[in-house]
Design a protein around this motif. Structure first.
Motif, PDB file in Angstrom:
ATOM      1  N   GLY A  99       0.252   1.479   4.406  1.00 24.18           N
ATOM      2  CA  GLY A  99       0.565   2.601   3.536  1.00 24.18           C
ATOM      3  C   GLY A  99       1.209   3.763   4.273  1.00 24.18           C
ATOM      4  N   ALA A 100       1.958   3.465   5.330  1.00 23.36           N
ATOM      5  CA  ALA A 100       2.557   4.503   6.164  1.00 23.36           C
ATOM      6  C   ALA A 100       3.652   5.244   5.423  1.00 23.36           C
ATOM      7  CB  ALA A 100       3.112   3.887   7.449  1.00 23.36           C
ATOM      8  N   SER A 101       3.804   6.511   5.744  1.00 22.09           N
ATOM      9  CA  SER A 101       4.870   7.334   5.189  1.00 22.09           C
ATOM     10  C   SER A 101       6.033   7.388   6.173  1.00 22.09           C
ATOM     11  CB  SER A 101       4.348   8.747   4.910  1.00 22.09           C
ATOM     12  OG  SER A 101       3.920   9.357   6.127  1.00 22.09           O
ATOM     13  N   PHE A 102       7.101   8.081   5.774  1.00 21.45           N
ATOM     14  CA  PHE A 102       8.287   8.167   6.637  1.00 21.45           C
ATOM     15  C   PHE A 102       7.973   8.874   7.955  1.00 21.45           C
ATOM     16  CE2 PHE A 102      12.184  10.353   8.046  1.00 21.45           C
ATOM     17  CZ  PHE A 102      12.997   9.247   8.232  1.00 21.45           C
ATOM     18  N   SER A 103       7.008   9.786   7.943  1.00 19.85           N
ATOM     19  CA  SER A 103       6.657  10.518   9.163  1.00 19.85           C
ATOM     20  C   SER A 103       6.118   9.600  10.253  1.00 19.85           C
ATOM     21  CB  SER A 103       5.618  11.601   8.845  1.00 19.85           C
ATOM     22  OG  SER A 103       4.416  11.017   8.347  1.00 19.85           O
ATOM     23  N   ILE A 104       5.659   8.412   9.868  1.00 18.89           N
ATOM     24  CA  ILE A 104       5.134   7.447  10.833  1.00 18.89           C
ATOM     25  C   ILE A 104       6.246   6.539  11.366  1.00 18.89           C
ATOM     26  CG2 ILE A 104       3.501   5.537  11.165  1.00 18.89           C
ATOM     27  CD1 ILE A 104       2.115   8.191  10.785  1.00 18.89           C
ATOM     28  N   GLU A 155       0.816  -1.214   0.000  1.00 19.66           N
ATOM     29  CA  GLU A 155       0.000   0.000   0.000  1.00 19.66           C
ATOM     30  C   GLU A 155       0.851   1.266   0.000  1.00 19.66           C
ATOM     31  OE1 GLU A 155      -3.120  -0.093  -0.401  1.00 19.66           O
ATOM     32  OE2 GLU A 155      -3.587  -2.191   0.017  1.00 19.66           O
ATOM     33  N   GLY A 156       2.052   1.186   0.540  1.00 20.38           N
ATOM     34  CA  GLY A 156       2.887   2.372   0.679  1.00 20.38           C
ATOM     35  C   GLY A 156       3.838   2.565  -0.488  1.00 20.38           C
ATOM     36  N   SER A 157       4.794   3.456  -0.302  1.00 22.29           N
ATOM     37  CA  SER A 157       5.754   3.804  -1.346  1.00 22.29           C
ATOM     38  C   SER A 157       6.760   2.679  -1.570  1.00 22.29           C
ATOM     39  CB  SER A 157       6.495   5.088  -0.942  1.00 22.29           C
ATOM     40  OG  SER A 157       7.627   5.295  -1.738  1.00 22.29           O
ATOM     41  N   LEU A 158       6.914   2.293  -2.833  1.00 21.84           N
ATOM     42  CA  LEU A 158       7.911   1.266  -3.183  1.00 21.84           C
ATOM     43  C   LEU A 158       9.323   1.769  -2.918  1.00 21.84           C
ATOM     44  CD1 LEU A 158       6.580  -0.346  -6.489  1.00 21.84           C
ATOM     45  CD2 LEU A 158       7.033  -1.519  -4.327  1.00 21.84           C
ATOM     46  N   LEU A 159       9.561   3.040  -3.169  1.00 21.22           N
ATOM     47  CA  LEU A 159      10.882   3.619  -2.941  1.00 21.22           C
ATOM     48  C   LEU A 159      11.234   3.584  -1.456  1.00 21.22           C
ATOM     49  CD1 LEU A 159      13.400   5.114  -3.906  1.00 21.22           C
ATOM     50  CD2 LEU A 159      12.122   7.266  -3.673  1.00 21.22           C
ATOM     51  N   LEU A 160      10.284   3.963  -0.615  1.00 18.25           N
ATOM     52  CA  LEU A 160      10.512   3.938   0.836  1.00 18.25           C
ATOM     53  C   LEU A 160      10.755   2.508   1.309  1.00 18.25           C
ATOM     54  CD1 LEU A 160      10.600   5.441   3.541  1.00 18.25           C
ATOM     55  CD2 LEU A 160       8.113   5.160   3.694  1.00 18.25           C
ATOM     56  N   LEU A 161       9.963   1.565   0.786  1.00 14.48           N
ATOM     57  CA  LEU A 161      10.134   0.163   1.147  1.00 14.48           C
ATOM     58  C   LEU A 161      11.522  -0.331   0.750  1.00 14.48           C
ATOM     59  CD1 LEU A 161       8.982  -2.534   2.181  1.00 14.48           C
ATOM     60  CD2 LEU A 161       8.046  -2.914  -0.108  1.00 14.48           C
TER      61      LEU A 161
END
Length: 368
Positions: free
Chosen positions: A335-340, A249-255
């Protein structure tokens, strides 16, 4: 016969003098039974929940107090609207939200039926199911006590809603967990034998007289395994997505960035083990037995950490796998972002620098 008895005594003496043999014979069984005995449990304790009380009457307050007095749940916070529920779950602390309907006491007294909704974070389906059952049991116990002097009797209807995993697929837990275990063990194991292999093959002298600095040797040892571990991670994610329909659900790049960070952390831990061990066999034993059980039992992969005794909860904080499982579930399922997940990310970065620093220090000691 006397020679035979003397030979047996000699063997006993050899065993008792060998600290590693004594540790394998007595230390590991004790450690395993303690870990399995305290970590493996189907019970829950001190699970953090949130309350959405739309009625805010004396009846709901009594129910909330009864839940908070139990050892099973801790009321983390009270929220004001349903729009806050998902943001509360994304932070990762709260595992369930208890929602009391509007006019709860009025419906209970006039219609003899009150409704309570139990919304759970189903990224861990077994725990979500257990939480729902425990809350339902507490509510039923409360209403039974209430009905002793009331006719006709009251009823509380419990409605369950599952966030992130409504189908209760166990694969949503096992894909992130297995990925973490594989990356941790394989990465640490491969690098743990890298420096010890140099010692056993007699090529350590070449490194000792080379112009390379300790940090360059360590980076050189780690670098090839980063790419191999990334391939491992990519294979697991592709299988999870296409074969087991694991959502991302979240960002592939962040993952990808978080996965690379965890791989580097695991590799530096393996390097640290290799600087401490005298042989490949010792390094392998430390990697397997020293990491496998803690990673599986104390990372939250299978058993909830909140249900463990406080000493094990504290120990779990030094397990890198714990923080990566929180990160990967938050990104893939919520789908969490980096802020989480910034706190967990900083912890992994700190562990990476710590392992690297200790490896350099131990490597310098061996140069002298």
């Amino acid at each position: 016969m006397k020679r035979f008895i003397g030979f047996i005594k000699k063997e006993f003496y050899h065993i008792f003098r060998d600290k590693r043999s004594m540790f394998i014979l007595f230390g590991m069984p004790i450690a395993q039974i303690m870990l399995f005995g305290f970590a493996i449990t189907n019970e829950i304790n001190n699970v953090k929940i949130a309350i959405l009380d739309k009625s805010n009457d004396t009846e709901t307050q009594q129910i909330i107090q009864k839940i908070s007095r139990s050892s099973y749940f801790d009321i983390e916070q009270e929220i004001k609207s349903e729009s806050q529920i998902e943001s509360v779950f994304k932070k990762g602390k709260v595992k369930a939200v208890l929602v009391f309907e509007k006019d709860f006491i009025k419906n209970l007294q006039t219609l003899k039926n009150g409704k309570v909704q139990v919304i759970t974070d189903a990224t861990d389906p077994n725990m979500a199911n257990t939480i729902s059952n425990y809350i339902s049991s507490i509510l039923q116990n409360y209403i039974q006590e209430k009905n002793k002097n009331i006719q006709p009797s009251y009823q509380i209807q419990t409605q369950t809603q599952l966030f992130y995993n409504p189908a209760m697929k166990s694969v949503f837990t096992f894909v992130p967990g297995v990925m973490t275990v594989i990356l941790m063990l394989v990465s640490a194991m491969m690098t743990s034998i890298s420096i010890t292999r140099e010692k056993e093959l007699g090529t350590m002298e070449i490194l000792l007289v080379s112009p390379l600095k300790p940090i360059q040797v360590i980076i050189g040892k780690v670098f090839p395994y980063i790419f191999l571990s990334i391939i491992n991670a990519a294979i697991i994610l592709l299988l999870g997505y296409f074969v087991f329909e694991m959502p991302i659900e979240g960002s592939l790049l962040l993952l990808a960035l978080e996965t690379v960070l965890f791989i580097i952390c695991a590799l530096t831990l393996g390097i640290l083990i290799s600087t401490l061990a005298d042989s490949q066999q010792t390094a392998m034993m430390i990697s397997l037995f020293g990491l496998m059980l803690p990673v599986i039992l104390l990372s939250g992969f299978i058993f909830p950490i909140s249900s463990m005794p406080l000493p094990l909860q504290i120990i779990s904080n030094i397990i890198p796998a714990k923080w990566f499982i929180i990160i990967i579930k938050a990104i893939m399922l919520k789908g969490a972002s980096f802020s989480i997940i910034w706190k967990e990310t900083l912890i992994l970065i700190g562990m990476t620098f710590l392992y690297t620093g200790l490896s350099i220090k131990k490597y310098k000691i061996r140069l002298e």
